[in-house]
Motif scaffolding. Structure first.
Motif, PDB file in Angstrom:
ATOM      1  N   VAL A 160      -4.377  -1.235   9.749  1.00 32.78           N
ATOM      2  CA  VAL A 160      -3.206  -1.931   9.209  1.00 32.78           C
ATOM      3  C   VAL A 160      -2.448  -0.988   8.277  1.00 32.78           C
ATOM      4  O   VAL A 160      -3.047  -0.415   7.362  1.00 32.78           O
ATOM      5  N   LEU A 161      -1.157  -0.824   8.519  1.00 39.10           N
ATOM      6  CA  LEU A 161      -0.309  -0.061   7.602  1.00 39.10           C
ATOM      7  C   LEU A 161       0.472  -1.050   6.760  1.00 39.10           C
ATOM      8  O   LEU A 161       1.253  -1.841   7.281  1.00 39.10           O
ATOM      9  N   LYS A 162       0.256  -1.018   5.455  1.00 36.50           N
ATOM     10  CA  LYS A 162       0.900  -1.982   4.573  1.00 36.50           C
ATOM     11  C   LYS A 162       1.362  -1.277   3.303  1.00 36.50           C
ATOM     12  O   LYS A 162       0.581  -0.638   2.610  1.00 36.50           O
ATOM     13  N   ARG A 163       2.642  -1.387   3.041  1.00 37.17           N
ATOM     14  CA  ARG A 163       3.235  -0.810   1.834  1.00 37.17           C
ATOM     15  C   ARG A 163       2.846   0.664   1.670  1.00 37.17           C
ATOM     16  O   ARG A 163       2.331   1.092   0.653  1.00 37.17           O
ATOM     17  N   HIS A 164       3.087   1.445   2.716  1.00 37.01           N
ATOM     18  CA  HIS A 164       2.870   2.899   2.697  1.00 37.01           C
ATOM     19  C   HIS A 164       1.396   3.297   2.608  1.00 37.01           C
ATOM     20  O   HIS A 164       1.099   4.470   2.348  1.00 37.01           O
ATOM     21  N   ALA A 165       0.483   2.385   2.815  1.00 39.06           N
ATOM     22  CA  ALA A 165      -0.941   2.714   2.739  1.00 39.06           C
ATOM     23  C   ALA A 165      -1.651   2.165   3.972  1.00 39.06           C
ATOM     24  O   ALA A 165      -1.337   1.077   4.456  1.00 39.06           O
ATOM     25  N   TRP A 166      -2.640   2.927   4.466  1.00 48.15           N
ATOM     26  CA  TRP A 166      -3.431   2.506   5.612  1.00 48.15           C
ATOM     27  C   TRP A 166      -4.663   1.739   5.147  1.00 48.15           C
ATOM     28  O   TRP A 166      -5.318   2.125   4.172  1.00 48.15           O
ATOM     29  N   TYR A 167      -4.979   0.665   5.880  1.00 50.65           N
ATOM     30  CA  TYR A 167      -6.163  -0.142   5.610  1.00 50.65           C
ATOM     31  C   TYR A 167      -6.928  -0.335   6.920  1.00 50.65           C
ATOM     32  O   TYR A 167      -6.357  -0.285   8.012  1.00 50.65           O
ATOM     33  N   LEU A 168      -8.210  -0.580   6.781  1.00 47.16           N
ATOM     34  CA  LEU A 168      -9.052  -0.920   7.930  1.00 47.16           C
ATOM     35  C   LEU A 168      -9.531  -2.354   7.766  1.00 47.16           C
ATOM     36  O   LEU A 168     -10.113  -2.705   6.741  1.00 47.16           O
TER      37      LEU A 168
END
Length: 314
Positions: A174-182
């Motif tokens: 997930v790309l959210k607010r310029h940051a990648w998450y798993l």
């Protein structure tokens, strides 16, 4: 000839939804066993032929295999290529690059120059300003875990600074607010959790494999969990004119209102943790917490500690 029969079967399956093996056998004057051998040959060649069971069964192509060029305009293709190229800015992927080439080749040569220009009208660059190779390495390992249904392990540092060893079943990036998450199922917590990639280190494939769980990603379950009222606290912030544009970028222009005294007020809701305190302090002297009082006091304490640190070191 067998080759002619194979090509004819492919054409028939493209133009018709399903066909019975017996009908194909009668059409080509061969046995049903031969038809099934042909189907196996096509499968080995990469043609996704599927045998459906039941009363309405038969032989057909996998859903979604057929792509009629007339269904997609040059503008549609340009949008797809632009999206694929944007994703590639975060990490390289040979299969994705080949797909871009395939889509580009669909456009007639006479319109290719205009098509290429339209794919460069804007670029969404997901890469980081510094150390992009670290993010790319993590994404490659996670991609492999998702593709091969293989668990991954890593050391995770929470927002509070606590480090734990985790093993997870990776489901979605997930790309959210310029940051990648798993978004992954955590073996230790026995539930789905969100992990910020910049807080993950020593990312590696684990020995075990997993079965992908059925989840409705269109509902963005990570957003629902984060937005639950029980996980958030209402905050009222007052901004100086100098920080008005920053507040509008974060909270939306409609949520940053003048207070009649030359300042601007915004009412927001966030989970309360160390990230929140740091976020507020990031506005420097151009913000003031009006409510709640305990967050106001906490930010004040941290600011006083910062001043003390500089006094001690000078």
């Amino acid at each position: 000839m067998k080759l002619e029969r194979l090509l004819a079967i492919v054409v028939l399956l493209i133009n018709r939804r399903r066909l019975q093996a017996k009908d194909l056998a009668d059409m080509f004057e061969v046995s049903i066993r031969t038809i099934y051998r042909d189907i196996d040959t096509l499968g080995q060649a990469g043609i996704p032929v599927v045998t459906y069971q039941g009363a309405s069964g038969g032989i057909g192509l996998a859903e979604g295999y057929r792509l009629d060029r007339n269904l997609l305009t040059d503008k549609d293709l340009a949008s797809i290529v632009t999206a694929l190229r944007s994703i590639s800015t975060s990490h390289d992927n040979t299969a994705r690059d080949l797909l871009v080439e395939k889509l580009s080749s669909i456009v007639p040569e006479a319109r290719n120059e205009d098509f290429q220009a339209s794919t460069h009208r804007f670029i969404v660059d997901y890469s980081t300003w510094t150390h992009p190779e670290a993010l790319q390495n993590k994404l490659k390992v996670i991609d492999q875990g998702i593709d091969e249904l293989q668990s991954i392990c890593f050391v995770y540092c929470s927002a509070e600074g606590t480090q734990t060893c985790r093993t997870v079943d990776p489901h979605t990036l997930v790309l959210k607010r310029h940051a990648w998450y798993l978004y992954a199922f955590c073996h230790e917590r026995k539930e789905f959790r969100m992990f910020k990639l910049v807080r993950m280190k020593e990312v590696a494939l684990a020995a075990q494999h997993f079965e992908r769980k059925s989840i409705n990603l269109r509902d963005r379950p990570w957003q629902q969990e984060w937005s639950r009222p029980v996980n958030q606290i209402g905050i009222t912030l007052k901004f100086h004119e100098r920080a008005r544009h920053l507040a509008e970028e974060w909270f939306g222009i409609e949520n940053v209102l003048p207070d009649g005294n030359g300042y601007y007020v915004s009412q927001i809701a966030f989970p309360e943790d160390n990230w929140l305190y740091g976020f507020i302090l990031g506005f420097g002297a151009d913000v003031e917490v009006l409510e709640p009082l305990h967050i106001r006091d906490k930010v004040c304490q941290i600011a006083e500690q910062i001043i003390q640190n500089y006094k001690t070191s000078s």
